[in-house]
Scaffold this motif. Structure first.
Motif, mmCIF file in Angstrom:
data_model
loop_
_atom_site.group_PDB
_atom_site.id
_atom_site.type_symbol
_atom_site.label_atom_id
_atom_site.label_comp_id
_atom_site.label_asym_id
_atom_site.label_seq_id
_atom_site.Cartn_x
_atom_site.Cartn_y
_atom_site.Cartn_z
ATOM 1 N N GLU A 25 10.357 -14.447 31.507
ATOM 2 C CA GLU A 25 10.928 -13.282 32.398
ATOM 3 C C GLU A 25 10.969 -12.001 31.466
ATOM 4 O OE1 GLU A 25 14.415 -14.397 34.486
ATOM 5 O OE2 GLU A 25 13.309 -15.753 35.692
ATOM 6 N N VAL A 26 11.662 -12.233 30.266
ATOM 7 C CA VAL A 26 11.670 -10.979 29.367
ATOM 8 C C VAL A 26 10.589 -10.523 28.896
ATOM 9 C CG1 VAL A 26 12.475 -10.453 27.013
ATOM 10 C CG2 VAL A 26 14.043 -11.506 28.463
ATOM 11 N N ARG A 27 9.466 -11.612 28.440
ATOM 12 C CA ARG A 27 8.246 -11.205 28.218
ATOM 13 C C ARG A 27 7.338 -10.531 29.259
ATOM 14 N NH1 ARG A 27 5.056 -12.908 24.429
ATOM 15 N NH2 ARG A 27 5.976 -14.439 22.739
ATOM 16 N N ALA A 28 7.644 -10.997 30.495
ATOM 17 C CA ALA A 28 6.897 -10.246 31.654
ATOM 18 C C ALA A 28 7.322 -8.788 31.783
ATOM 19 C CB ALA A 28 6.993 -11.091 32.706
ATOM 20 N N LYS A 29 8.734 -8.608 31.570
ATOM 21 C CA LYS A 29 9.361 -7.386 31.720
ATOM 22 C C LYS A 29 8.958 -6.380 30.635
ATOM 23 C CE LYS A 29 13.786 -7.344 32.545
ATOM 24 N NZ LYS A 29 15.173 -7.389 32.585
ATOM 25 N N LEU A 30 8.550 -6.876 29.417
ATOM 26 C CA LEU A 30 8.459 -5.886 28.386
ATOM 27 C C LEU A 30 6.805 -5.708 28.178
ATOM 28 C CD1 LEU A 30 10.999 -7.381 25.573
ATOM 29 C CD2 LEU A 30 10.995 -5.367 27.273
ATOM 30 N N ALA A 31 6.007 -6.904 28.816
ATOM 31 C CA ALA A 31 4.583 -6.716 28.585
ATOM 32 C C ALA A 31 3.870 -5.618 28.994
ATOM 33 C CB ALA A 31 3.870 -8.186 29.277
ATOM 34 N N ASP A 32 4.320 -4.621 30.089
ATOM 35 C CA ASP A 32 3.610 -3.618 30.552
ATOM 36 C C ASP A 32 3.741 -2.529 29.499
ATOM 37 O OD1 ASP A 32 2.648 -4.777 32.761
ATOM 38 O OD2 ASP A 32 4.595 -4.270 34.086
ATOM 39 N N TRP A 33 4.939 -2.616 28.396
ATOM 40 C CA TRP A 33 5.351 -1.433 27.554
ATOM 41 C C TRP A 33 4.842 -1.729 26.120
ATOM 42 C CZ3 TRP A 33 10.679 -2.161 29.903
ATOM 43 C CH2 TRP A 33 10.436 -1.743 31.239
ATOM 44 N N VAL A 34 4.731 -2.871 25.815
ATOM 45 C CA VAL A 34 4.280 -3.214 24.206
ATOM 46 C C VAL A 34 3.704 -4.440 24.313
ATOM 47 C CG1 VAL A 34 6.719 -4.346 23.749
ATOM 48 C CG2 VAL A 34 5.357 -3.355 22.045
ATOM 49 N N MET A 35 2.779 -4.862 23.161
ATOM 50 C CA MET A 35 2.124 -6.165 23.298
ATOM 51 C C MET A 35 2.883 -6.905 22.393
ATOM 52 S SD MET A 35 -1.884 -6.558 21.643
ATOM 53 C CE MET A 35 -2.357 -5.203 22.704
ATOM 54 N N LEU A 36 3.246 -8.127 23.120
ATOM 55 C CA LEU A 36 4.062 -9.147 22.294
ATOM 56 C C LEU A 36 3.493 -10.167 21.671
ATOM 57 C CD1 LEU A 36 6.995 -9.313 24.895
ATOM 58 C CD2 LEU A 36 6.954 -7.912 23.032
ATOM 59 N N GLY A 37 3.607 -10.584 20.492
ATOM 60 C CA GLY A 37 2.995 -11.917 19.811
ATOM 61 C C GLY A 37 4.151 -12.788 20.095
ATOM 62 N N ASP A 38 4.148 -13.716 18.909
ATOM 63 C CA ASP A 38 5.250 -14.907 18.939
ATOM 64 C C ASP A 38 6.216 -14.626 18.911
ATOM 65 O OD1 ASP A 38 2.893 -16.444 18.561
ATOM 66 O OD2 ASP A 38 3.046 -16.374 16.148
ATOM 67 N N THR A 39 7.433 -15.378 19.746
ATOM 68 C CA THR A 39 8.559 -15.177 19.692
ATOM 69 C C THR A 39 9.164 -15.605 18.560
ATOM 70 O OG1 THR A 39 8.527 -15.840 21.977
ATOM 71 C CG2 THR A 39 10.750 -15.926 20.942
ATOM 72 N N TYR A 40 9.903 -14.843 17.908
ATOM 73 C CA TYR A 40 10.848 -15.034 16.472
ATOM 74 C C TYR A 40 12.216 -15.685 16.935
ATOM 75 C CZ TYR A 40 13.192 -14.952 11.927
ATOM 76 O OH TYR A 40 13.884 -15.154 10.979
ATOM 77 N N PHE A 41 12.716 -15.069 17.961
ATOM 78 C CA PHE A 41 14.189 -15.668 18.237
ATOM 79 C C PHE A 41 14.412 -15.370 19.738
ATOM 80 C CE2 PHE A 41 18.798 -14.800 19.171
ATOM 81 C CZ PHE A 41 19.065 -15.921 18.232
ATOM 82 N N PHE A 42 14.736 -16.405 20.367
ATOM 83 C CA PHE A 42 15.469 -16.142 21.731
ATOM 84 C C PHE A 42 16.462 -16.902 22.229
ATOM 85 C CE2 PHE A 42 15.677 -16.616 26.357
ATOM 86 C CZ PHE A 42 15.550 -15.523 27.147
ATOM 87 N N GLU A 43 17.484 -16.312 22.684
ATOM 88 C CA GLU A 43 18.667 -17.038 23.187
ATOM 89 C C GLU A 43 19.367 -16.229 24.451
ATOM 90 O OE1 GLU A 43 21.823 -19.544 23.220
ATOM 91 O OE2 GLU A 43 20.404 -19.391 21.481
ATOM 92 N N SER A 44 19.692 -17.284 25.166
ATOM 93 C CA SER A 44 20.231 -16.561 26.536
ATOM 94 C C SER A 44 21.431 -17.515 26.836
ATOM 95 C CB SER A 44 19.245 -16.516 27.492
ATOM 96 O OG SER A 44 19.686 -15.696 28.572
ATOM 97 N N ASN A 45 22.607 -16.899 27.138
ATOM 98 C CA ASN A 45 23.370 -17.844 27.910
ATOM 99 C C ASN A 45 24.248 -16.804 29.079
ATOM 100 O OD1 ASN A 45 25.604 -16.157 26.749
ATOM 101 N ND2 ASN A 45 25.564 -17.428 24.815
ATOM 102 N N SER A 46 25.344 -17.177 29.469
ATOM 103 C CA SER A 46 26.133 -16.434 30.531
ATOM 104 C C SER A 46 26.399 -15.028 30.004
ATOM 105 C CB SER A 46 27.047 -17.016 31.139
ATOM 106 O OG SER A 46 28.009 -17.428 30.319
#
Length: 166
Positions: A25-46
């Motif tokens: 979802e984060v990738r989809a949100k940002l994809a219209d604005w910037v070209m994303l490559g590999d994920t270096y770090f991702f964390e999500s909790n409450s």
């Protein structure tokens, strides 16, 4: 004993489902604005959701409205628009300070968004994020939907995203 184990498993499954964001979802949100490559770090909790992505092209799309002054950016934020601050020579950190001096409620909102994900970052990721927000060539965007911050570090070719549960 079995009941306790089942309760524990149910609780863990419930907590696992309590995250602010999913990477896709984060990738989809940002994809219209910037070209994303590999994920270096991702964390999500409450409580928080920080991410760092590599980018070969740190250019921000014109689909994300630029503000060439803090005042213009504040007007856009007041209208609920996502905005990238392209104020020459100002780091994201100094932009937040300028926003706070002009409009404390919006400034606190942007500041809280920018700090929200730090508690979920490793020390290395904190270092990358700190470098990005102190760099005057980095671009900071505020995304009112979800109170998120995106920082594009043009030198490190990294895109940082932070969001907290506020």
């Amino acid at each position: 004993m079995l009941r306790l184990a089942l309760t524990l498993i149910s609780t863990l499954l419930l907590l696992a489902g309590c995250t602010l964001d999913k990477e896709e979802e984060v990738r989809a949100k940002l994809a219209d604005w910037v070209m994303l490559g590999d994920t270096y770090f991702f964390e999500s909790n409450s409580g928080c959701a920080p991410a760092v992505f590599h980018t070969e092209s740190p250019r921000i799309s014109s689909l994300l409205e630029p503000a060439r002054s803090v005042d213009t950016g504040l007007k856009m934020l007041a209208q609920g628009q996502a905005v990238v601050f392209k104020v020459g020579g100002k780091s994201p950190n100094s932009l937040v300070e300028a926003i706070m001096s002009r409009d404390l409620p919006h400034g606190i909102s942007v500041l809280n968004s920018g700090l929200a994900g730090v508690n979920c970052m490793s020390e290395l990721v904190k270092s990358i994020y700190h470098q990005a927000i102190m760099n005057p060539t980095s671009n900071m965007a505020f995304i009112p939907e979800g109170n998120a911050i995106m920082v594009v570090d043009t030198q490190a070719k990294a895109v940082s995203y932070v969001r907290g549960n506020s």
